[in-house]
Design a protein around this motif. Structure first.
Motif, mmCIF file in Angstrom:
data_model
loop_
_atom_site.group_PDB
_atom_site.id
_atom_site.type_symbol
_atom_site.label_atom_id
_atom_site.label_comp_id
_atom_site.label_asym_id
_atom_site.label_seq_id
_atom_site.Cartn_x
_atom_site.Cartn_y
_atom_site.Cartn_z
ATOM 1 N N VAL A 15 -25.323 -80.784 -41.985
ATOM 2 C CA VAL A 15 -25.944 -79.328 -42.491
ATOM 3 C C VAL A 15 -26.165 -78.359 -41.237
ATOM 4 O O VAL A 15 -26.668 -78.718 -40.370
ATOM 5 C CB VAL A 15 -27.220 -79.796 -43.126
ATOM 6 N N THR A 16 -25.698 -77.233 -41.671
ATOM 7 C CA THR A 16 -26.017 -76.165 -40.486
ATOM 8 C C THR A 16 -25.825 -74.837 -41.409
ATOM 9 O O THR A 16 -25.518 -74.694 -42.457
ATOM 10 C CB THR A 16 -24.696 -76.185 -39.566
ATOM 11 N N HIS A 17 -26.580 -73.827 -40.685
ATOM 12 C CA HIS A 17 -26.574 -72.375 -41.195
ATOM 13 C C HIS A 17 -25.095 -71.970 -41.287
ATOM 14 O O HIS A 17 -24.331 -71.954 -40.467
ATOM 15 C CB HIS A 17 -27.602 -71.645 -40.352
ATOM 16 N N VAL A 18 -25.052 -70.886 -42.318
ATOM 17 C CA VAL A 18 -23.758 -70.361 -42.605
ATOM 18 C C VAL A 18 -23.237 -69.472 -41.453
ATOM 19 O O VAL A 18 -22.309 -69.028 -41.342
ATOM 20 C CB VAL A 18 -23.612 -69.662 -43.919
ATOM 21 N N SER A 19 -24.342 -68.847 -40.826
ATOM 22 C CA SER A 19 -24.126 -68.169 -39.538
ATOM 23 C C SER A 19 -23.546 -68.653 -38.486
ATOM 24 O O SER A 19 -23.059 -67.899 -37.592
ATOM 25 C CB SER A 19 -25.291 -67.303 -39.280
ATOM 26 N N PRO B 288 -29.585 -68.163 -47.778
ATOM 27 C CA PRO B 288 -29.466 -67.410 -49.168
ATOM 28 C C PRO B 288 -28.010 -66.472 -49.179
ATOM 29 O O PRO B 288 -27.851 -65.856 -48.072
ATOM 30 C CB PRO B 288 -30.876 -66.545 -49.048
ATOM 31 N N ARG B 289 -27.282 -66.489 -50.064
ATOM 32 C CA ARG B 289 -26.088 -65.591 -50.020
ATOM 33 C C ARG B 289 -26.242 -64.277 -50.106
ATOM 34 O O ARG B 289 -25.359 -63.558 -49.307
ATOM 35 C CB ARG B 289 -25.210 -66.186 -51.221
ATOM 36 N N GLU B 290 -27.510 -63.772 -50.527
ATOM 37 C CA GLU B 290 -27.496 -62.382 -50.557
ATOM 38 C C GLU B 290 -27.837 -61.863 -49.190
ATOM 39 O O GLU B 290 -27.713 -60.534 -48.887
ATOM 40 C CB GLU B 290 -28.782 -62.033 -51.448
ATOM 41 N N LYS B 291 -28.241 -62.664 -48.447
ATOM 42 C CA LYS B 291 -28.529 -62.302 -46.827
ATOM 43 C C LYS B 291 -27.376 -62.659 -45.754
ATOM 44 O O LYS B 291 -27.281 -61.920 -44.767
ATOM 45 C CB LYS B 291 -29.975 -62.740 -46.398
ATOM 46 N N HIS B 292 -26.773 -63.777 -45.994
ATOM 47 C CA HIS B 292 -25.764 -64.430 -45.137
ATOM 48 C C HIS B 292 -24.585 -64.763 -45.775
ATOM 49 O O HIS B 292 -24.337 -65.401 -46.813
ATOM 50 C CB HIS B 292 -26.356 -65.738 -44.824
ATOM 51 N N ALA C 123 -32.656 -72.192 -47.801
ATOM 52 C CA ALA C 123 -33.049 -72.415 -46.352
ATOM 53 C C ALA C 123 -32.547 -73.887 -46.116
ATOM 54 O O ALA C 123 -32.441 -74.912 -46.671
ATOM 55 C CB ALA C 123 -34.563 -72.348 -46.066
ATOM 56 N N THR C 124 -32.162 -74.113 -44.861
ATOM 57 C CA THR C 124 -31.820 -75.321 -44.280
ATOM 58 C C THR C 124 -32.950 -76.536 -44.560
ATOM 59 O O THR C 124 -32.643 -77.567 -44.974
ATOM 60 C CB THR C 124 -31.713 -75.256 -42.665
ATOM 61 N N TYR C 125 -34.400 -76.018 -44.267
ATOM 62 C CA TYR C 125 -35.362 -76.748 -44.627
ATOM 63 C C TYR C 125 -35.256 -77.280 -46.050
ATOM 64 O O TYR C 125 -35.568 -78.436 -46.197
ATOM 65 C CB TYR C 125 -36.767 -76.259 -44.449
ATOM 66 N N SER C 126 -35.224 -76.455 -47.011
ATOM 67 C CA SER C 126 -34.982 -76.745 -48.463
ATOM 68 C C SER C 126 -33.812 -77.918 -48.574
ATOM 69 O O SER C 126 -34.089 -78.725 -49.498
ATOM 70 C CB SER C 126 -34.804 -75.631 -49.279
#
Length: 388
Positions: A285-289, A320-324, A347-350
């Motif tokens: 699991v990692t952030h899309v950025s 969130p797709r609308e931001k990232h 969010a990653t936490y979620s």
């Protein structure tokens, strides 16, 4: 001459009724029911199944039924009508309507008795699966003990393996059964560590003598049954695979989820750690950025492919797709190389919280696991004691 009176027809024997309830949530009640049904079908072809009170439901052939009814109907090809197998459903708002008097207890019981009459009329034995522990449903006057009493069914209680905590949980449920005059048919201990099977069998047999109740089975834990399809993880995270659709029907262990919060070097360390722990299908699991980690994962996937090593892992992107948004060329690479990647718009936490608290359930689209559960449980159950 007065004609001789016609002989009084002998009433058909009433089907044996077995009610399965758990001591708490997530202890394997449905899995145990699968094993019981399999064993019953090995002894007679006339077996019925009813979930008198259901909570989680879905639409099947235009009929709304409990999800466990849909599972049992399809897996065992049960002959009874879906509506008769799922007489009472409790959707959102039902409890308030009952308290307000819009739904009556008599209406509920009439539906349950009608189902029992229809299913039981051409069955030698009917398995009734409860909802949770014996007290669940009390708010609408339909807890498991009440329903079992109404249907004159004996109770099989299912608890997680152990000694003290398992017995304590069973004692609470035994008292509820006693309150409503329900006979306890026996106890099944579930998910017992293989190394403790003999000890648990020995001591729980002694404990059950206090109640004059048989121990019907001690079932060892089977790790495969605790896994879930990637398809179900997609549903959990409300997303779809960007690529790698062939992975969708593979099984994954939610506990083998690894968060990669920092950089590519950390990701490679986590890959090595997962290999060392023999995780064949880890979920990263990692952030899309984190383009560096995504590209590193694609590279790792291709490297294993060239080495002809089966790769079972999946990359779960967050944010969130609308931001990232993922860079278009990276998404193209994922699709070109058919890499199993999904993007959960949260969010990653979620995502991590959902994975940590997720309990895989048996579903009708996961037949390999359903088959394994039915075979595994039926092997360890004493049907001679159960059917006395």
């Amino acid at each position: 001459l007065t004609p001789a009176p016609l002989p009084t027809p002998t009433p058909a024997p009433m089907a044996k009724r077995i009610f399965v309830a758990a001591t708490r949530q997530h202890v394997g009640k449905t899995t145990t029911s699968l094993g019981i049904l399999k064993g019953l079908f090995e002894r007679t072809s006339n077996v019925g199944f009813i979930k008198p009170v259901g909570q989680q439901h879905l639409l099947v052939d235009g009929v709304r039924v409990d999800k466990d009814v849909a599972l049992m109907k399809r897996f065992f090809n049960l002959k009874h009508e879906l509506a008769d197998m799922s007489p009472v459903l409790i959707p959102q708002g039902y409890t308030r309507k009952y308290i307000d008097g819009e739904i009556t207890g008599d209406t509920q019981l009439a539906a349950i008795h009608r189902s029992m009459e229809r299913v039981g009329s051409n069955s030698d034995v009917v398995l009734l699966e409860g909802t949770g522990h014996t007290g669940v449903g009390s708010v609408v006057d339909l807890n498991n003990a009440q329903v079992a009493a109404q249907l004159d069914a004996s109770m099989v209680l299912v608890a997680n393996g152990g000694l003290g905590s398992a017995y304590d949980d069973l004692e609470l449920n035994r008292i509820m059964c006693k309150e409503y005059g329900v006979r306890i048919n026996g106890v099944v201990l579930n998910k017992v560590l293989p190394s403790k099977m003999e000890m648990v069998q020995d001591y729980f047999t002694k404990l059950m003598r206090r109640w004059d109740v048989p121990l019907l089975g001690v079932v060892p834990d089977k790790p495969f049954l605790g896994k879930t399809l990637l398809y179900d993880i997609e549903r959990l995270l409300d997303t779809k695979l960007i690529a790698g659709e062939r992975f969708r029907m593979r099984h994954y262990n939610p506990s083998e989820t690894v968060m990669i919060p920092t950089n590519l070097r950390r990701f490679l360390q986590k890959v090595e750690e997962a290999d060392a722990m023999q995780w064949t299908r880890p979920l990263f699991v990692t952030h899309v950025s984190r383009s560096d980690i995504i590209l590193g994962y694609i590279s790792h996937f291709q490297k294993l492919k060239l080495e002809k090593v089966e790769h079972g892992g999946v990359l779960v992107l967050t944010g969130p797709r609308e931001k990232h948004r993922m860079l278009p060329y990276i998404e193209d690479m994922i699709k070109t190389y058919d890499v199993p990647v999904m993007h959960a718009s949260m969010a990653t936490y979620s995502v991590m919280q959902k994975m940590e608290t997720f309990t895989p359930k048996l579903t009708e689209h996961d037949f390999p696991r359903v088959q394994a559960a039915a075979e595994h449980y039926s092997e360890y159950l004493d049907f001679n004691k159960m059917l006395r």
